[in-house]
Design a protein around this motif. Sequence first.
Motif, PDB file in Angstrom:
ATOM      1  N   TRP A 168      -3.096  -3.617  -0.998  1.00  0.00           N
ATOM      2  CA  TRP A 168      -3.579  -4.459  -2.269  1.00  0.00           C
ATOM      3  C   TRP A 168      -2.388  -5.367  -2.839  1.00  0.00           C
ATOM      4  CZ3 TRP A 168      -7.136  -1.910  -5.798  1.00  0.00           C
ATOM      5  CH2 TRP A 168      -7.720  -1.129  -5.250  1.00  0.00           C
TER       6      TRP A 168
ATOM      7  N   PHE B 186      -1.335  -3.661  11.607  1.00  0.00           N
ATOM      8  CA  PHE B 186      -1.357  -2.179  10.866  1.00  0.00           C
ATOM      9  C   PHE B 186      -2.899  -1.780  10.429  1.00  0.00           C
ATOM     10  CE2 PHE B 186       3.036  -3.592   9.749  1.00  0.00           C
ATOM     11  CZ  PHE B 186       3.720  -2.352   9.903  1.00  0.00           C
TER      12      PHE B 186
ATOM     13  N   LYS C 291      -8.801   3.315   3.049  1.00  0.00           N
ATOM     14  CA  LYS C 291      -7.734   2.663   2.555  1.00  0.00           C
ATOM     15  C   LYS C 291      -7.547   1.232   2.768  1.00  0.00           C
ATOM     16  CE  LYS C 291      -6.744   6.558   0.464  1.00  0.00           C
ATOM     17  NZ  LYS C 291      -6.811   6.787  -1.028  1.00  0.00           N
ATOM     18  N   LYS C 292      -6.650   0.364   2.103  1.00  0.00           N
ATOM     19  CA  LYS C 292      -6.094  -0.997   2.248  1.00  0.00           C
ATOM     20  C   LYS C 292      -4.967  -1.510   1.714  1.00  0.00           C
ATOM     21  CE  LYS C 292      -8.336  -2.527  -1.791  1.00  0.00           C
ATOM     22  NZ  LYS C 292      -9.326  -3.494  -2.496  1.00  0.00           N
TER      23      LYS C 292
ATOM     24  N   ILE D 287      -3.837  -8.804   7.510  1.00  0.00           N
ATOM     25  CA  ILE D 287      -3.425  -7.713   6.445  1.00  0.00           C
ATOM     26  C   ILE D 287      -4.782  -7.895   5.832  1.00  0.00           C
ATOM     27  CG2 ILE D 287      -2.228  -7.661   4.276  1.00  0.00           C
ATOM     28  CD1 ILE D 287      -0.630  -9.854   5.163  1.00  0.00           C
ATOM     29  N   SER D 288      -5.353  -6.568   5.773  1.00  0.00           N
ATOM     30  CA  SER D 288      -6.597  -5.979   5.234  1.00  0.00           C
ATOM     31  C   SER D 288      -6.787  -5.733   3.835  1.00  0.00           C
ATOM     32  CB  SER D 288      -7.161  -4.844   6.163  1.00  0.00           C
ATOM     33  OG  SER D 288      -8.562  -4.480   5.711  1.00  0.00           O
ATOM     34  N   TYR D 289      -7.225  -6.537   3.120  1.00  0.00           N
ATOM     35  CA  TYR D 289      -7.562  -6.136   1.585  1.00  0.00           C
ATOM     36  C   TYR D 289      -8.626  -5.526   1.262  1.00  0.00           C
ATOM     37  CZ  TYR D 289      -3.251  -9.452   1.072  1.00  0.00           C
ATOM     38  OH  TYR D 289      -2.088  -9.710   1.073  1.00  0.00           O
ATOM     39  N   THR D 290      -9.399  -5.097   2.159  1.00  0.00           N
ATOM     40  CA  THR D 290     -10.625  -4.504   2.266  1.00  0.00           C
ATOM     41  C   THR D 290     -10.511  -3.114   2.951  1.00  0.00           C
ATOM     42  OG1 THR D 290     -13.040  -4.740   2.701  1.00  0.00           O
ATOM     43  CG2 THR D 290     -11.654  -5.780   4.056  1.00  0.00           C
ATOM     44  N   PRO D 291     -11.097  -2.274   2.360  1.00  0.00           N
ATOM     45  CA  PRO D 291     -11.035  -0.735   3.194  1.00  0.00           C
ATOM     46  C   PRO D 291     -11.375  -0.561   4.576  1.00  0.00           C
ATOM     47  CG  PRO D 291     -12.099  -0.533   0.899  1.00  0.00           C
ATOM     48  CD  PRO D 291     -12.214  -2.139   1.178  1.00  0.00           C
ATOM     49  N   ALA D 292     -10.467   0.260   5.162  1.00  0.00           N
ATOM     50  CA  ALA D 292     -10.972   0.506   6.699  1.00  0.00           C
ATOM     51  C   ALA D 292     -12.159   1.508   6.767  1.00  0.00           C
ATOM     52  CB  ALA D 292      -9.520   1.271   7.395  1.00  0.00           C
ATOM     53  N   VAL D 293     -12.875   1.313   7.954  1.00  0.00           N
ATOM     54  CA  VAL D 293     -14.035   2.239   8.169  1.00  0.00           C
ATOM     55  C   VAL D 293     -13.690   2.994   9.174  1.00  0.00           C
ATOM     56  CG1 VAL D 293     -15.562   0.557   6.815  1.00  0.00           C
ATOM     57  CG2 VAL D 293     -15.200   0.276   9.534  1.00  0.00           C
TER      58      VAL D 293
ATOM     59  N   CYS E 102       0.635  -1.189  -0.093  1.00  0.00           N
ATOM     60  CA  CYS E 102      -0.008  -0.121  -0.067  1.00  0.00           C
ATOM     61  C   CYS E 102       0.957   1.180  -0.013  1.00  0.00           C
ATOM     62  CB  CYS E 102      -0.832   0.052   1.204  1.00  0.00           C
ATOM     63  SG  CYS E 102      -0.013   0.400   2.797  1.00  0.00           S
ATOM     64  N   ARG E 103       0.155   2.208  -0.428  1.00  0.00           N
ATOM     65  CA  ARG E 103       0.940   3.564  -0.240  1.00  0.00           C
ATOM     66  C   ARG E 103       1.125   3.746   1.344  1.00  0.00           C
ATOM     67  NH1 ARG E 103      -1.741   6.636  -4.796  1.00  0.00           N
ATOM     68  NH2 ARG E 103      -3.251   6.823  -3.329  1.00  0.00           N
TER      69      ARG E 103
END
Lengths: 73, 181
Positions: free
Chosen positions: B64, B55, B61-62, B175-181, B26-27
């Motif tokens: 990739w 993390f 964001k997430k 490792i989250s490949y789905t966006p944070a809320v 990720c960035r």
Amino acid sequence: MEKQTETHEISPEIKDQFEVIKVQPGEVGWKGKIYDLRNITLEQADKLVEEKFPYLKKKVSTSSPAKKDSKVN
Amino acid sequence: MDFLEDVIGNQGGDNDAGLKRTIAVCRYDDIDLSAWPALAAGGMYADKVTYDAAFAHIVGKKFWKFTVTVDKGSKLDSESAGSKGSLSAINNLTMVRVKIDATGAGWLEQHKNDELLFIVEELSGELRVVGDEDLPAMIKEFKLEGGGQVGDDKMLTMTAEAPGRIAKWYTGQAISYTPAV
């Protein structure tokens, strides 16, 4: 990097008992495996919560002990 | 600096080289830097190089996935930088993808000068973080090899460099490949 669009729906049977927290329901890597939180089974959800998976929480049961007792009787 | 424990040999355990195929990236600024994982608290040598919390990303964001080809040279190396008394570390993450296509080339075009964070899984199953607190990784070099003969490999090779500290182990595991809320 934000171009892909996805749906973030959790299955009703999981939604009944668990809550996805901190992230939208979707793919998450955990202990070397990738789980799709939209498609996990109840058994997997229980195991993840047991392992202190950070994105899933078990909902507290709303049925009161009094109600349970009345069913038994 | 006090010594902490004895370091004993590997008694016949696995010691596999190389990386598994899925690399999380990720960035760097997509990470919630205010919630950067703390080092493990056990006070042993391993804890000096281990993040044991997950993390977190800023909202929307997430991580990739960047998929590499197994057993073709993808690896994570850490080496010393500087001279005696001033030693530091440089980590080099080499990613090899045996395919040249517009998607891989476009990824490079888009992110070749970005500040990035990578999480890789070694063949042993251990996760490592490339990029450290306030020390992002960046692509140092890349090559798209077309091959000259029909039997040659056509592949994309790129190396990300992260300076400062030996790449941490990541026992936070998530490792989250789905966006944070």
